[in-house]
Each structure stands twice: as C-alpha cells, then as structure tokens.
Design a protein around this motif. Structure first.
Motif, PDB file in Angstrom:
ATOM      1  N   TRP A   1       0.651  -1.100   0.084  1.00  0.00           N
ATOM      2  CA  TRP A   1       0.029   0.017  -0.408  1.00  0.00           C
ATOM      3  C   TRP A   1       0.950   1.493   0.097  1.00  0.00           C
TER       4      TRP A   1
ATOM      5  N   ASN B   1      -3.424  -3.610  -2.838  1.00  0.00           N
ATOM      6  CA  ASN B   1      -4.805  -4.002  -3.123  1.00  0.00           C
ATOM      7  C   ASN B   1      -5.604  -3.239  -1.343  1.00  0.00           C
ATOM      8  N   THR B   2      -6.735  -2.215  -1.678  1.00  0.00           N
ATOM      9  CA  THR B   2      -6.917  -1.525  -0.072  1.00  0.00           C
ATOM     10  C   THR B   2      -8.297  -3.204   0.225  1.00  0.00           C
ATOM     11  N   GLU B   3      -8.249  -4.006  -0.799  1.00  0.00           N
ATOM     12  CA  GLU B   3      -9.431  -5.028  -0.462  1.00  0.00           C
ATOM     13  C   GLU B   3      -8.735  -5.492   0.627  1.00  0.00           C
TER      14      GLU B   3
ATOM     15  N   LEU C   1     -10.095   3.758   6.842  1.00  0.00           N
ATOM     16  CA  LEU C   1     -10.144   3.128   5.261  1.00  0.00           C
ATOM     17  C   LEU C   1     -11.288   2.608   5.005  1.00  0.00           C
TER      18      LEU C   1
END
Length: 67
Positions: free
Chosen positions: A26, A32-34, A65
């Motif tokens: 990140w 990937n944020t998920e 988030l």
C-alpha cells in the motif's frame, strides 16, 4: 491520510508478514485496498486484544479505510 501512512509504517516495522507485506504494498502504491482491509481484519482477529501497541492501530486503520 498522514495518520494512515504512519499506521502502515508501524505495520511494516512489526515484521509480521500478515500485515507488513500488504502495508508495504500500500505504501509503495501497489497495494489492493481490499486485500489490505482483509489482512488488517485478520490481524485484529488474531492479535487485536493481546495488549501490544498495534491493537488500537488495527481498529483505527479500518476506521480510516472504511470512511
């Protein structure tokens, strides 16, 4: 966003692959944020009440988030 960056840096410094790797990705702009959210939730589940310095950071990171 600065607070989230500081939290991610602490996750990376922890050396715990579960959160260190997604946090580093990140920070590098490749994450990937998920996947990051999933990793933080898992870390909170496994270690979120052990009393270490990271315990409140899991919840704070998820709060930011999911905002």
């Amino acid at each position: 966003m600065e607070e989230l960056k500081m939290i991610m840096e602490k996750f990376v410094a922890s050396g715990w692959d579960l959160i260190a790797n997604p946090a580093q990705a990140w920070l590098d702009g490749k994450g990937n944020t998920e996947a990051l959210i999933t990793a933080i939730k898992q870390a909170d589940k496994e270690c979120g009440s052990c009393g270490c310095d990271l315990d409140p950071l899991y919840k704070k990171a998820l709060e930011i988030l999911n905002a």
